[in-house]
Design a protein around this motif. Sequence first.
Motif, PDB file in Angstrom:
ATOM      1  N   UNK A 108      -7.383 -37.768   9.536  1.00 21.17           N
ATOM      2  CA  UNK A 108      -7.180 -38.077  11.077  1.00 21.17           C
ATOM      3  C   UNK A 108      -6.272 -37.171  11.654  1.00 21.17           C
ATOM      4  N   UNK A 109      -4.946 -37.267  10.768  1.00 17.59           N
ATOM      5  CA  UNK A 109      -4.057 -36.351  11.432  1.00 17.59           C
ATOM      6  C   UNK A 109      -4.186 -34.667  11.519  1.00 17.59           C
ATOM      7  N   UNK A 110      -4.934 -34.273  10.348  1.00 14.57           N
ATOM      8  CA  UNK A 110      -5.521 -33.156  10.253  1.00 14.57           C
ATOM      9  C   UNK A 110      -6.460 -32.662  11.616  1.00 14.57           C
ATOM     10  N   UNK A 111      -7.583 -33.526  11.709  1.00 11.55           N
ATOM     11  CA  UNK A 111      -8.472 -33.300  12.819  1.00 11.55           C
ATOM     12  C   UNK A 111      -7.786 -33.396  14.128  1.00 11.55           C
ATOM     13  N   UNK A 112      -6.736 -34.066  14.216  1.00  7.80           N
ATOM     14  CA  UNK A 112      -5.911 -34.115  15.696  1.00  7.80           C
ATOM     15  C   UNK A 112      -5.280 -32.679  15.512  1.00  7.80           C
ATOM     16  N   UNK A 113      -4.667 -32.236  14.607  1.00  6.34           N
ATOM     17  CA  UNK A 113      -4.219 -30.718  14.681  1.00  6.34           C
ATOM     18  C   UNK A 113      -4.852 -29.878  14.903  1.00  6.34           C
ATOM     19  N   UNK A 114      -6.101 -30.104  14.377  1.00 10.79           N
ATOM     20  CA  UNK A 114      -7.037 -29.213  14.665  1.00 10.79           C
ATOM     21  C   UNK A 114      -7.604 -28.853  16.104  1.00 10.79           C
ATOM     22  N   UNK A 115      -7.589 -30.147  16.695  1.00  6.89           N
ATOM     23  CA  UNK A 115      -8.004 -30.158  18.114  1.00  6.89           C
ATOM     24  C   UNK A 115      -6.858 -29.544  18.828  1.00  6.89           C
ATOM     25  N   UNK A 116      -5.589 -29.973  18.674  1.00  4.91           N
ATOM     26  CA  UNK A 116      -4.661 -29.451  19.347  1.00  4.91           C
ATOM     27  C   UNK A 116      -4.389 -27.827  19.090  1.00  4.91           C
ATOM     28  N   UNK A 117      -4.606 -27.486  18.126  1.00  2.00           N
ATOM     29  CA  UNK A 117      -4.650 -25.736  17.906  1.00  2.00           C
ATOM     30  C   UNK A 117      -5.554 -25.425  18.748  1.00  2.00           C
ATOM     31  N   UNK A 118      -6.869 -25.809  18.750  1.00  2.00           N
ATOM     32  CA  UNK A 118      -8.008 -25.179  19.483  1.00  2.00           C
ATOM     33  C   UNK A 118      -7.599 -25.318  20.943  1.00  2.00           C
ATOM     34  N   UNK A 119      -7.214 -26.293  21.265  1.00  2.00           N
ATOM     35  CA  UNK A 119      -6.691 -26.549  22.856  1.00  2.00           C
ATOM     36  C   UNK A 119      -6.004 -25.559  23.281  1.00  2.00           C
ATOM     37  N   UNK A 120      -4.952 -24.807  22.425  1.00  2.00           N
ATOM     38  CA  UNK A 120      -4.119 -23.815  22.503  1.00  2.00           C
ATOM     39  C   UNK A 120      -4.589 -22.585  22.838  1.00  2.00           C
ATOM     40  N   UNK A 121      -5.967 -22.441  22.099  1.00  2.00           N
ATOM     41  CA  UNK A 121      -6.594 -20.961  22.121  1.00  2.00           C
ATOM     42  C   UNK A 121      -7.389 -20.654  23.601  1.00  2.00           C
ATOM     43  N   UNK A 122      -6.670 -19.269  23.894  1.00  2.00           N
ATOM     44  CA  UNK A 122      -7.322 -18.981  25.131  1.00  2.00           C
ATOM     45  C   UNK A 122      -8.739 -18.972  25.149  1.00  2.00           C
TER      46      UNK A 122
END
Length: 173
Positions: A108-122
């Motif tokens: 769950x922590x990894x998937x939250x980090x994936x989502x957070x990273x993707x939200x930062x991609x233009x």
Amino acid sequence: MTLTCQLDPVLDDELRDGVLALWTDVSNAGGAVGFVPPVTADDVRPDLDRSLAAVEAGQRRLLVGRDEDGRIVATAFLTYNSHRLMAHWLWLYTVMIHPGRQGRGYGRSLMAAVEQAARGFHGIEAIRLTCRGGTGVDMFYATCGYKEVGRVPAAIRVAPGDDRDDIVMLLTL
């Protein structure tokens, strides 16, 4: 116990060896990450080399999760679409949690980090992944907000007479 995630780590020998060991261990535990056990590090290395070459070329991003002792125990590769009409979403590949660390919230922590990273991609509006049917991992992804948007019956042949569905899931950001 916490998982510390890092996007775009330095691709040094320690990282390569750590991801290789993780990928081998996950594969041998039956994880649906491109192999059927048993495998050796030599079996996995060509796939790792291709993935890291794509990272070095700027086509993929690597997210690594480390445990409290600094060991690599989780990974995910985020891959940009090269097709101009699909550049608004990315692929998520090779999501792995070390078998000995499962059940501790690392996934769950990894998937939250994936989502957070993707939200930062233009320009990225969604994350798309595929998973192997019959493993239950689709239910895990659903708890992380992903929706099943397609299924190809019997697309993955694990062994003669053991065909699994290829499940397509999407998270809209």
